[in-house]
Design a protein around this motif. Sequence first.
Motif, short mmCIF file in Angstrom:
data_model
loop_
_atom_site.label_atom_id
_atom_site.label_comp_id
_atom_site.label_asym_id
_atom_site.label_seq_id
_atom_site.Cartn_x
_atom_site.Cartn_y
_atom_site.Cartn_z
N THR A 1 -2.55 2.35 -7.36
CA THR A 1 -4.35 2.78 -7.36
C THR A 1 -4.37 4.31 -8.19
O THR A 1 -4.91 4.83 -9.31
N GLN B 1 -20.34 -7.25 -5.22
CA GLN B 1 -18.97 -6.90 -6.54
C GLN B 1 -18.99 -7.81 -7.20
O GLN B 1 -18.77 -7.22 -8.40
N SER C 1 0.52 -1.24 -0.20
CA SER C 1 0.05 0.11 -0.17
C SER C 1 0.70 1.54 0.08
O SER C 1 1.94 1.48 0.98
N ASP D 1 -10.22 -1.88 -8.61
CA ASP D 1 -8.87 -1.51 -7.85
C ASP D 1 -9.58 -2.37 -6.63
O ASP D 1 -10.61 -2.21 -5.54
N GLU D 2 -8.11 -3.34 -6.17
CA GLU D 2 -8.75 -3.99 -5.44
C GLU D 2 -10.35 -4.65 -4.37
O GLU D 2 -10.57 -4.79 -3.56
N PRO D 3 -10.39 -5.06 -5.92
CA PRO D 3 -11.92 -5.57 -5.88
C PRO D 3 -12.46 -6.29 -5.24
O PRO D 3 -13.38 -6.01 -4.24
N SER E 1 -10.74 -7.48 -2.16
CA SER E 1 -10.02 -7.44 -0.75
C SER E 1 -10.56 -7.66 0.73
O SER E 1 -10.18 -7.58 1.59
N THR F 1 -3.43 -4.96 -6.68
CA THR F 1 -3.92 -5.74 -5.95
C THR F 1 -2.84 -5.58 -4.98
O THR F 1 -1.65 -5.54 -5.45
N ARG G 1 -13.26 -14.95 -1.72
CA ARG G 1 -12.08 -14.17 -3.06
C ARG G 1 -11.48 -15.40 -3.43
O ARG G 1 -11.37 -14.88 -4.77
N GLN H 1 -12.52 -0.93 -5.01
CA GLN H 1 -13.18 -1.52 -3.38
C GLN H 1 -13.78 -2.28 -3.13
O GLN H 1 -14.54 -3.35 -2.39
N SER H 2 -14.74 -0.90 -2.66
CA SER H 2 -16.41 -0.73 -2.27
C SER H 2 -16.74 0.19 -2.18
O SER H 2 -16.58 1.36 -3.27
#
Lengths: 274, 271
Positions: free
Chosen positions: B44, B141, B39, B159-161, B163, B192, B170, B83-84
């Motif tokens: 991203t 998702q 991170s 984008d880190e869908p 996680s 990721t 997963r 991601q969310s």
Amino acid sequence: MGWYFKAIGRRRIIEFILLTVFAVFFAGPLLNLVVLAFSGQWTYPDLLPHQWSFKWWKFVFEQDDVAKSIGLSFLIATIVTALSIVLCIPAAYAFARIRFPFKRVFLFSFLLTHAFPKMGLYVSIAVLFYKVGLMNTMLGVVLVHMINVLMFMTWIPTAAFRNIQAAQEESARDVGATPLRVFRSITLPMAMPGIMVASVFTFLNSLDEAQGTFLVGIPDIKTMPIIMYSIISDFPSSAGAVFSIILTAPTIILLVAAQRLISADVMASGFQVK
Amino acid sequence: MSVQLAVRGLTKRYKTGEGVTGINLEVNKGELVTLLGPSGCGKTTVLRGIGGFLEPDAGEILIEGKRVTQLPPEKRPTSMVFQSYNLWPHMSVYDNLAFGLKIRGMPKADIKSAVSDALRLVRLPGAEKKYPTQLSGGQQQRVALARSLLLKPAVLLLDEPFSALDAKLRHEMREELRDIQTQKGLTMVFVTHDQEEALSLSDRIIVMNHGHIEQIAPPQRIYNEPETLYVAQFIGKMNFFGGGGGRGAYSGRRAVVAEREASLGGRSRWP
């Protein structure tokens, strides 16, 4: 009897007594008001009036200025609500989304109108209004009402906008919506509960506002609360009771209608300053 | 094989000093490329740059040979799975999926059949009338993926869908995504921080570190022949022998010896 009270336990008894006291304290005056409004003749030692009648209702509605004041009050409340939506929603969006210097100071400045004694504020506003010729005008009264609601109307929608995640707007841009379309189809509907709560607040606040209206609107702009002053002082208390019910009715109707929207969450988040 | 997406010299620096510098990469048509890194490494940022959600300080982005650097997200032939907070909670699943198609002016009957096809593809047939809050995280998702797929993007950005999902889900989603990708021949850029995810999913992996690219290679190569010490350390557990202790011979470089955990039964042979 003794065994019965022992069986339910002291805790329950105390709870019951507290609830009764609360109910009497809370609902007692309201009940009295309703009874008073429908009473024909009610003499002192009696618990209930010995004659029921609608005569005070008839009396109140026969007063010329009463009917007029009800119309005027609703008109002013509507204008105030509409104007403050137009004014405050963009401001709330800016507070929630755009970074600018002294943001918190600006946000807190809305609290200022509530920090001073109202009468003092209104008197100084009246001085200003005299100079610009806004005394005894509809616009003057509308402005005074808006001062009262700026805080609710900005803070609650700000929180509502802030609760919408950037990703939710971005994903709408991503599927092809222009910024305007995003606001219309995504942001605004999602913030609607908060905006509705603030609008109901504003409407009720405007219906109820008396001090400022009295000072700025006298003698021609007479809204319901203003008329109420004169009715209470000039006529028997039954007339006042009838009038209070008329004043309370829209509040109750609106609150019931908006009950689904007015959650403690929405309210509480309106008063967080991040 | 034609180049579907090209990023040339992409630079974006934030006030905090973070960001990316001089990113060059190419993604072929039908390829699934992963941006992998810890991170804060800027992966991203690269993805958002491609999607149009930030304005690069320098550099160019070309999709199907056309420059899109100046275009806002709604004009780009990309689609992003976040991601969310992907879905709009005030709309039903149908409305969520149909939103983009309505904007494109597709006839209602076509939208209806397209939506039900898309839901079948992500294994949620008949979910049209549900609201996002009635769905689990994995289902949400899936709907988000369906929404992106419906728009037939030239490049699909993720984008880190997965996680926020639990490990088992997963895995499943990863398999499904790979199936859909090969089935539809989609070009995807997948972000990721999960090495395993990257290794199992990608055609090629781009390992990033501190705002620059360390290595671009297929998973096998990344694993067996890491080009830098950073990649070697990041991609898995390995043994490292410091070189340059002796005078001159390696002049400070390090020899990297990768030992696959599996072949050792999970235990290091080195005492």
